[in-house]
Design a protein around this motif. Sequence first.
Motif, PDB file in Angstrom:
ATOM      1  N   MET A 230      61.483 -33.311   5.868  1.00 23.51           N
ATOM      2  CA  MET A 230      60.933 -34.656   5.819  1.00 23.51           C
ATOM      3  C   MET A 230      59.971 -34.847   6.982  1.00 23.51           C
ATOM      4  N   GLN A 231      58.798 -35.373   6.676  1.00 19.44           N
ATOM      5  CA  GLN A 231      57.775 -35.568   7.697  1.00 19.44           C
ATOM      6  C   GLN A 231      58.071 -36.838   8.498  1.00 19.44           C
ATOM      7  N   GLU A 232      57.919 -36.726   9.796  1.00 18.68           N
ATOM      8  CA  GLU A 232      58.181 -37.849  10.690  1.00 18.68           C
ATOM      9  C   GLU A 232      57.038 -38.872  10.610  1.00 18.68           C
ATOM     10  N   THR A 233      57.374 -40.160  10.621  1.00 18.98           N
ATOM     11  CA  THR A 233      56.389 -41.226  10.573  1.00 18.98           C
ATOM     12  C   THR A 233      55.680 -41.338  11.923  1.00 18.98           C
ATOM     13  N   SER A 234      54.371 -41.552  11.884  1.00 18.17           N
ATOM     14  CA  SER A 234      53.573 -41.699  13.095  1.00 18.17           C
ATOM     15  C   SER A 234      53.986 -42.957  13.859  1.00 18.17           C
ATOM     16  N   THR A 235      53.894 -42.906  15.179  1.00 21.69           N
ATOM     17  CA  THR A 235      54.195 -44.079  16.016  1.00 21.69           C
ATOM     18  C   THR A 235      53.001 -45.027  16.098  1.00 21.69           C
ATOM     19  N   LYS A 236      51.814 -44.561  15.721  1.00 25.61           N
ATOM     20  CA  LYS A 236      50.591 -45.348  15.871  1.00 25.61           C
ATOM     21  C   LYS A 236      50.654 -46.733  15.223  1.00 25.61           C
ATOM     22  N   PRO A 237      51.057 -46.864  13.948  1.00 24.82           N
ATOM     23  CA  PRO A 237      51.080 -48.209  13.358  1.00 24.82           C
ATOM     24  C   PRO A 237      52.083 -49.141  14.050  1.00 24.82           C
ATOM     25  N   TYR A 238      53.156 -48.594  14.583  1.00 27.98           N
ATOM     26  CA  TYR A 238      54.147 -49.407  15.293  1.00 27.98           C
ATOM     27  C   TYR A 238      53.569 -49.932  16.605  1.00 27.98           C
ATOM     28  N   PHE A 239      52.846 -49.080  17.316  1.00 24.63           N
ATOM     29  CA  PHE A 239      52.191 -49.518  18.555  1.00 24.63           C
ATOM     30  C   PHE A 239      51.098 -50.546  18.253  1.00 24.63           C
ATOM     31  N   MET A 240      50.369 -50.353  17.161  1.00 25.22           N
ATOM     32  CA  MET A 240      49.327 -51.313  16.783  1.00 25.22           C
ATOM     33  C   MET A 240      49.934 -52.697  16.554  1.00 25.22           C
ATOM     34  N   ARG A 241      51.033 -52.738  15.786  1.00 25.58           N
ATOM     35  CA  ARG A 241      51.696 -54.018  15.516  1.00 25.58           C
ATOM     36  C   ARG A 241      52.273 -54.621  16.791  1.00 25.58           C
ATOM     37  N   ALA A 242      52.794 -53.785  17.681  1.00 33.41           N
ATOM     38  CA  ALA A 242      53.359 -54.282  18.935  1.00 33.41           C
ATOM     39  C   ALA A 242      52.284 -54.906  19.823  1.00 33.41           C
ATOM     40  N   ILE A 243      51.127 -54.263  19.945  1.00 37.44           N
ATOM     41  CA  ILE A 243      50.037 -54.815  20.757  1.00 37.44           C
ATOM     42  C   ILE A 243      49.517 -56.104  20.127  1.00 37.44           C
ATOM     43  N   TYR A 244      49.398 -56.135  18.813  1.00 36.87           N
ATOM     44  CA  TYR A 244      48.976 -57.349  18.119  1.00 36.87           C
ATOM     45  C   TYR A 244      49.942 -58.496  18.431  1.00 36.87           C
ATOM     46  N   GLU A 245      51.230 -58.240  18.310  1.00 38.65           N
ATOM     47  CA  GLU A 245      52.241 -59.271  18.573  1.00 38.65           C
ATOM     48  C   GLU A 245      52.221 -59.705  20.036  1.00 38.65           C
ATOM     49  N   TRP A 246      52.057 -58.754  20.958  1.00 40.29           N
ATOM     50  CA  TRP A 246      51.983 -59.079  22.384  1.00 40.29           C
ATOM     51  C   TRP A 246      50.785 -59.987  22.657  1.00 40.29           C
ATOM     52  N   CYS A 247      49.653 -59.678  22.059  1.00 36.46           N
ATOM     53  CA  CYS A 247      48.450 -60.514  22.231  1.00 36.46           C
ATOM     54  C   CYS A 247      48.704 -61.937  21.759  1.00 36.46           C
ATOM     55  N   THR A 248      49.240 -62.077  20.554  1.00 31.36           N
ATOM     56  CA  THR A 248      49.450 -63.418  20.006  1.00 31.36           C
ATOM     57  C   THR A 248      50.524 -64.175  20.791  1.00 31.36           C
ATOM     58  N   ASP A 249      51.574 -63.498  21.228  1.00 34.39           N
ATOM     59  CA  ASP A 249      52.624 -64.148  22.021  1.00 34.39           C
ATOM     60  C   ASP A 249      52.102 -64.686  23.338  1.00 34.39           C
ATOM     61  N   ASN A 250      51.085 -64.034  23.896  1.00 35.04           N
ATOM     62  CA  ASN A 250      50.540 -64.434  25.194  1.00 35.04           C
ATOM     63  C   ASN A 250      49.264 -65.268  25.083  1.00 35.04           C
ATOM     64  N   GLY A 251      48.914 -65.666  23.868  1.00 36.13           N
ATOM     65  CA  GLY A 251      47.744 -66.517  23.671  1.00 36.13           C
ATOM     66  C   GLY A 251      46.419 -65.785  23.761  1.00 36.13           C
ATOM     67  N   TYR A 252      46.433 -64.464  23.638  1.00 34.15           N
ATOM     68  CA  TYR A 252      45.210 -63.671  23.680  1.00 34.15           C
ATOM     69  C   TYR A 252      44.678 -63.440  22.265  1.00 34.15           C
ATOM     70  N   THR A 253      43.421 -63.060  22.172  1.00 33.03           N
ATOM     71  CA  THR A 253      42.790 -62.764  20.892  1.00 33.03           C
ATOM     72  C   THR A 253      42.822 -61.253  20.665  1.00 33.03           C
ATOM     73  N   PRO A 254      43.576 -60.789  19.654  1.00 33.52           N
ATOM     74  CA  PRO A 254      43.643 -59.344  19.399  1.00 33.52           C
ATOM     75  C   PRO A 254      42.393 -58.834  18.686  1.00 33.52           C
ATOM     76  N   TYR A 255      41.838 -57.757  19.206  1.00 32.07           N
ATOM     77  CA  TYR A 255      40.690 -57.091  18.605  1.00 32.07           C
ATOM     78  C   TYR A 255      41.124 -55.691  18.206  1.00 32.07           C
ATOM     79  N   MET A 256      40.453 -55.149  17.187  1.00 35.56           N
ATOM     80  CA  MET A 256      40.732 -53.793  16.736  1.00 35.56           C
ATOM     81  C   MET A 256      39.417 -53.029  16.657  1.00 35.56           C
ATOM     82  N   ALA A 257      39.324 -51.917  17.382  1.00 38.30           N
ATOM     83  CA  ALA A 257      38.152 -51.043  17.334  1.00 38.30           C
ATOM     84  C   ALA A 257      38.412 -49.995  16.258  1.00 38.30           C
ATOM     85  N   VAL A 258      37.398 -49.776  15.394  1.00 30.25           N
ATOM     86  CA  VAL A 258      37.562 -48.919  14.226  1.00 30.25           C
ATOM     87  C   VAL A 258      36.434 -47.904  14.143  1.00 30.25           C
ATOM     88  N   LYS A 259      36.775 -46.655  13.845  1.00 29.74           N
ATOM     89  CA  LYS A 259      35.804 -45.615  13.516  1.00 29.74           C
ATOM     90  C   LYS A 259      35.524 -45.744  12.026  1.00 29.74           C
TER      91      LYS A 259
END
Length: 159
Positions: free
Chosen positions: A1-30
Amino acid sequence: MQETSTKPYFMRAIYEWCTDNGYTPYMAVKVGGAAQVPMEFVRNGEIVLNISFGATSGLKMDNEAVTFKARFGGVSREIYVPVANVIAVYASENGQGMAFELELGEPISEEEDTPPPVEEKTKPSLGLAAVSSGSGSVTNTNSEKDQKKSEKPSLKIIK
């Protein structure tokens, strides 16, 4: 069984941290591959998106992709960004967040109207972001020349 990447979990965590602290979350995309973003706002093969509650509708961040609707120049657009294309998620007010390595398994095919890819000598970097008035779009202004010319970013809320 292939292990799930941690990346989407960290993305959601940073998004939630931004909103909890009143910051505006931005996402840089290739941009490329399966990513669906407004190409007229792409610079150097990348786009920076405001993913705050006020700038998006129906934001969904799962383990495969980030999807939402946003207004660009007054026109509502469907945005689809595979997790593999996300470069960073961070707070616009202070730049705190997390940058990620690209996980693109297959080469990204560039459209004819997009600029050539960034040389391998340069690494993706975060820069100041300016919000276009009246839309949910964000453009990246990395060069010092652009930073000196641009005014202080402002957000106009229309009810």
